[in-house]
Design a protein around this motif. Structure first.
Motif, PDB file in Angstrom:
ATOM      1  N   TRP A   1       0.864  -1.177   0.000  1.00 58.07           N
ATOM      2  CA  TRP A   1       0.000   0.000   0.000  1.00 58.07           C
ATOM      3  C   TRP A   1       0.899   1.224   0.000  1.00 58.07           C
ATOM      4  CZ3 TRP A   1      -5.206  -0.362  -0.462  1.00 58.07           C
ATOM      5  CH2 TRP A   1      -5.756  -1.625  -0.292  1.00 58.07           C
ATOM      6  N   LYS A   2       0.496   2.247  -0.750  1.00 59.26           N
ATOM      7  CA  LYS A   2       1.299   3.472  -0.845  1.00 59.26           C
ATOM      8  C   LYS A   2       0.409   4.690  -0.631  1.00 59.26           C
ATOM      9  CE  LYS A   2       4.454   4.185  -4.199  1.00 59.26           C
ATOM     10  NZ  LYS A   2       5.007   4.561  -5.518  1.00 59.26           N
ATOM     11  N   ALA A   3       0.898   5.620   0.175  1.00 59.46           N
ATOM     12  CA  ALA A   3       0.256   6.921   0.358  1.00 59.46           C
ATOM     13  C   ALA A   3       1.162   7.953  -0.310  1.00 59.46           C
ATOM     14  CB  ALA A   3       0.074   7.236   1.829  1.00 59.46           C
ATOM     15  N   VAL A   4       0.567   8.821  -1.125  1.00 60.53           N
ATOM     16  CA  VAL A   4       1.343   9.803  -1.881  1.00 60.53           C
ATOM     17  C   VAL A   4       0.763  11.200  -1.676  1.00 60.53           C
ATOM     18  CG1 VAL A   4       2.122  10.519  -4.171  1.00 60.53           C
ATOM     19  CG2 VAL A   4       1.879   8.095  -3.659  1.00 60.53           C
ATOM     20  N   PHE A   5       1.617  12.124  -1.212  1.00 61.90           N
ATOM     21  CA  PHE A   5       1.276  13.546  -1.199  1.00 61.90           C
ATOM     22  C   PHE A   5       2.009  14.137  -2.388  1.00 61.90           C
ATOM     23  CE2 PHE A   5       2.613  17.889   0.180  1.00 61.90           C
ATOM     24  CZ  PHE A   5       1.364  18.488   0.026  1.00 61.90           C
ATOM     25  N   GLU A   6       1.266  14.610  -3.375  1.00 57.62           N
ATOM     26  CA  GLU A   6       1.877  15.055  -4.633  1.00 57.62           C
ATOM     27  C   GLU A   6       2.545  16.414  -4.548  1.00 57.62           C
ATOM     28  OE1 GLU A   6      -1.400  14.629  -7.332  1.00 57.62           O
ATOM     29  OE2 GLU A   6      -1.087  12.474  -7.502  1.00 57.62           O
ATOM     30  N   GLY A   7       2.466  17.038  -3.395  1.00 57.59           N
ATOM     31  CA  GLY A   7       3.047  18.356  -3.226  1.00 57.59           C
ATOM     32  C   GLY A   7       2.002  19.430  -3.463  1.00 57.59           C
ATOM     33  N   ALA A   8       2.343  20.636  -3.141  1.00 58.68           N
ATOM     34  CA  ALA A   8       1.451  21.782  -3.304  1.00 58.68           C
ATOM     35  C   ALA A   8       2.340  23.015  -3.435  1.00 58.68           C
ATOM     36  CB  ALA A   8       0.518  21.907  -2.102  1.00 58.68           C
ATOM     37  N   ARG A   9       1.726  24.140  -3.612  1.00 57.36           N
ATOM     38  CA  ARG A   9       2.492  25.367  -3.725  1.00 57.36           C
ATOM     39  C   ARG A   9       3.350  25.521  -2.479  1.00 57.36           C
ATOM     40  NH1 ARG A   9      -0.017  31.219  -5.218  1.00 57.36           N
ATOM     41  NH2 ARG A   9       1.902  32.056  -6.067  1.00 57.36           N
ATOM     42  N   TYR A  10       4.630  25.679  -2.661  1.00 59.16           N
ATOM     43  CA  TYR A  10       5.631  25.836  -1.608  1.00 59.16           C
ATOM     44  C   TYR A  10       5.891  24.556  -0.813  1.00 59.16           C
ATOM     45  CZ  TYR A  10       4.760  30.747  -2.521  1.00 59.16           C
ATOM     46  OH  TYR A  10       4.598  31.955  -3.124  1.00 59.16           O
ATOM     47  N   LEU A  11       5.358  23.419  -1.228  1.00 59.21           N
ATOM     48  CA  LEU A  11       5.559  22.168  -0.493  1.00 59.21           C
ATOM     49  C   LEU A  11       6.036  21.064  -1.430  1.00 59.21           C
ATOM     50  CD1 LEU A  11       2.330  22.201   1.683  1.00 59.21           C
ATOM     51  CD2 LEU A  11       4.660  22.670   2.456  1.00 59.21           C
ATOM     52  N   ASP A  12       7.089  20.362  -1.032  1.00 55.42           N
ATOM     53  CA  ASP A  12       7.574  19.216  -1.791  1.00 55.42           C
ATOM     54  C   ASP A  12       6.610  18.042  -1.620  1.00 55.42           C
ATOM     55  OD1 ASP A  12       9.858  20.597  -2.516  1.00 55.42           O
ATOM     56  OD2 ASP A  12      11.059  19.766  -0.881  1.00 55.42           O
ATOM     57  N   GLY A  13       6.631  17.121  -2.542  1.00 51.92           N
ATOM     58  CA  GLY A  13       5.840  15.904  -2.436  1.00 51.92           C
ATOM     59  C   GLY A  13       6.515  14.908  -1.502  1.00 51.92           C
ATOM     60  N   ALA A  14       5.744  13.905  -1.070  1.00 51.49           N
ATOM     61  CA  ALA A  14       6.272  12.850  -0.197  1.00 51.49           C
ATOM     62  C   ALA A  14       5.442  11.598  -0.399  1.00 51.49           C
ATOM     63  CB  ALA A  14       6.225  13.290   1.259  1.00 51.49           C
ATOM     64  N   GLU A  15       6.039  10.452  -0.099  1.00 47.07           N
ATOM     65  CA  GLU A  15       5.301   9.193  -0.196  1.00 47.07           C
ATOM     66  C   GLU A  15       5.851   8.208   0.818  1.00 47.07           C
ATOM     67  OE1 GLU A  15       7.285   6.679  -3.752  1.00 47.07           O
ATOM     68  OE2 GLU A  15       6.086   8.397  -4.395  1.00 47.07           O
ATOM     69  N   ALA A  16       5.010   7.218   1.154  1.00 41.78           N
ATOM     70  CA  ALA A  16       5.408   6.165   2.083  1.00 41.78           C
ATOM     71  C   ALA A  16       4.655   4.895   1.710  1.00 41.78           C
ATOM     72  CB  ALA A  16       5.092   6.571   3.513  1.00 41.78           C
ATOM     73  N   THR A  17       5.259   3.737   2.009  1.00 39.27           N
ATOM     74  CA  THR A  17       4.636   2.458   1.676  1.00 39.27           C
ATOM     75  C   THR A  17       4.592   1.548   2.897  1.00 39.27           C
ATOM     76  OG1 THR A  17       6.745   1.511   1.006  1.00 39.27           O
ATOM     77  CG2 THR A  17       5.415   2.530  -0.732  1.00 39.27           C
ATOM     78  N   ASP A  18       3.715   0.538   2.824  1.00 38.88           N
ATOM     79  CA  ASP A  18       3.628  -0.484   3.851  1.00 38.88           C
ATOM     80  C   ASP A  18       3.122  -1.767   3.200  1.00 38.88           C
ATOM     81  OD1 ASP A  18       3.783  -1.722   6.295  1.00 38.88           O
ATOM     82  OD2 ASP A  18       2.053  -0.719   7.170  1.00 38.88           O
ATOM     83  N   TRP A  19       3.845  -2.870   3.412  1.00 43.06           N
ATOM     84  CA  TRP A  19       3.456  -4.160   2.844  1.00 43.06           C
ATOM     85  C   TRP A  19       2.544  -4.884   3.825  1.00 43.06           C
ATOM     86  CZ3 TRP A  19       4.173  -9.326   4.200  1.00 43.06           C
ATOM     87  CH2 TRP A  19       3.856 -10.258   3.210  1.00 43.06           C
ATOM     88  N   VAL A  20       1.485  -5.527   3.313  1.00 41.99           N
ATOM     89  CA  VAL A  20       0.523  -6.241   4.147  1.00 41.99           C
ATOM     90  C   VAL A  20       0.326  -7.644   3.590  1.00 41.99           C
ATOM     91  CG1 VAL A  20      -1.861  -6.305   4.946  1.00 41.99           C
ATOM     92  CG2 VAL A  20      -0.664  -4.123   4.812  1.00 41.99           C
ATOM     93  N   LYS A  21       0.335  -8.621   4.494  1.00 44.95           N
ATOM     94  CA  LYS A  21       0.063 -10.003   4.116  1.00 44.95           C
ATOM     95  C   LYS A  21      -1.404 -10.305   4.392  1.00 44.95           C
ATOM     96  CE  LYS A  21       1.375 -14.762   4.840  1.00 44.95           C
ATOM     97  NZ  LYS A  21       2.383 -15.672   5.335  1.00 44.95           N
ATOM     98  N   VAL A  22      -2.092 -10.878   3.401  1.00 44.49           N
ATOM     99  CA  VAL A  22      -3.476 -11.280   3.555  1.00 44.49           C
ATOM    100  C   VAL A  22      -3.505 -12.790   3.727  1.00 44.49           C
ATOM    101  CG1 VAL A  22      -5.748 -11.370   2.432  1.00 44.49           C
ATOM    102  CG2 VAL A  22      -4.308  -9.314   2.215  1.00 44.49           C
ATOM    103  N   VAL A  23      -4.175 -13.250   4.779  1.00 39.90           N
ATOM    104  CA  VAL A  23      -4.257 -14.695   5.067  1.00 39.90           C
ATOM    105  C   VAL A  23      -5.701 -15.152   4.972  1.00 39.90           C
ATOM    106  CG1 VAL A  23      -2.210 -14.720   6.514  1.00 39.90           C
ATOM    107  CG2 VAL A  23      -4.416 -14.248   7.551  1.00 39.90           C
ATOM    108  N   GLY A  24      -5.872 -16.449   4.735  1.00 37.94           N
ATOM    109  CA  GLY A  24      -7.224 -17.010   4.633  1.00 37.94           C
ATOM    110  C   GLY A  24      -7.451 -17.610   3.266  1.00 37.94           C
ATOM    111  N   ARG A  25      -8.558 -18.311   3.139  1.00 34.21           N
ATOM    112  CA  ARG A  25      -8.886 -18.992   1.864  1.00 34.21           C
ATOM    113  C   ARG A  25      -9.390 -18.017   0.831  1.00 34.21           C
ATOM    114  NH1 ARG A  25     -11.698 -24.634   3.470  1.00 34.21           N
ATOM    115  NH2 ARG A  25     -10.033 -25.318   4.831  1.00 34.21           N
ATOM    116  N   ARG A  26      -9.195 -18.385  -0.425  1.00 29.30           N
ATOM    117  CA  ARG A  26      -9.711 -17.596  -1.541  1.00 29.30           C
ATOM    118  C   ARG A  26     -11.121 -17.908  -1.833  1.00 29.30           C
ATOM    119  NH1 ARG A  26      -5.495 -16.124  -6.153  1.00 29.30           N
ATOM    120  NH2 ARG A  26      -4.432 -14.687  -4.869  1.00 29.30           N
TER     121      ARG A  26
END
Length: 168
Positions: A143-168
């Motif tokens: 999963w990724k969250a992205v701030f694309e930036g704004a006037r006078y502000l740089d952009g930033a992003e962060a990620t987090d991996w998640v494992k899904v368990v259980g039957r399909r």
């Protein structure tokens, strides 16, 4: 109205282009603000995006909470709407980062083994810089969250991996 006029006259006397500072309460600063002139040499406030996807692991089909915080480095001057912070004293004494409110954060997902990012939704930070949303989890991935930036502000992003368990 008189405060706005007095603030404008004070700024004109000092030759300043920005009137409102973080020393004022947010509501007073917003009311006292005048026109802000852009500085073409300013490259943007350095932003940081903290992001967490919980729980991990998560059961297939169960809700996954995506939350985080968007902030800007206080050592840099920055402008947030009509409010500006010019090396604010409260930032230097309490924390090195100031939270950014009312900014858009895009949520993306990349399933394991896939090479493309899928758009999930766009959320806004609250006035305190925090954002939160819930989505159902169907497959493991990043999963990724992205701030694309704004006037006078740089952009930033962060990620987090998640494992899904259980039957399909």
């Amino acid at each position: 109205m008189m405060r706005r006029l007095a603030a404008g006259l004070a700024a004109a006397a000092l030759g300043a282009t920005v009137v409102a500072t973080a020393a004022l309460p947010a509501t007073a600063a917003t009311r006292a603000a005048t026109t802000v002139t852009a500085d073409p040499d300013f490259d943007g406030g350095h932003t940081r995006l903290q992001f967490e996807a919980d729980p991990n692991p998560v059961w297939r089909g169960r809700p996954l909470t995506l939350e985080g915080k968007l902030s800007v480095e206080c050592e840099e001057d920055y402008i947030n709407g009509f409010v500006s912070v010019l090396h604010a004293d409260h930032c230097k004494k309490q924390e090195a980062w100031h939270r950014l409110g009312w900014k858009r954060v895009v949520i993306l997902f990349q399933a394991d083994g896939s090479g493309k990012w899928d758009y999930v939704e766009t959320v806004r930070t609250g006035r305190d810089g925090y954002f939160r949303t819930k989505v159902p989890a169907y497959t493991s991935g990043t999963w990724k969250a992205v701030f694309e930036g704004a006037r006078y502000l740089d952009g930033a992003e962060a990620t987090d991996w998640v494992k899904v368990v259980g039957r399909r």
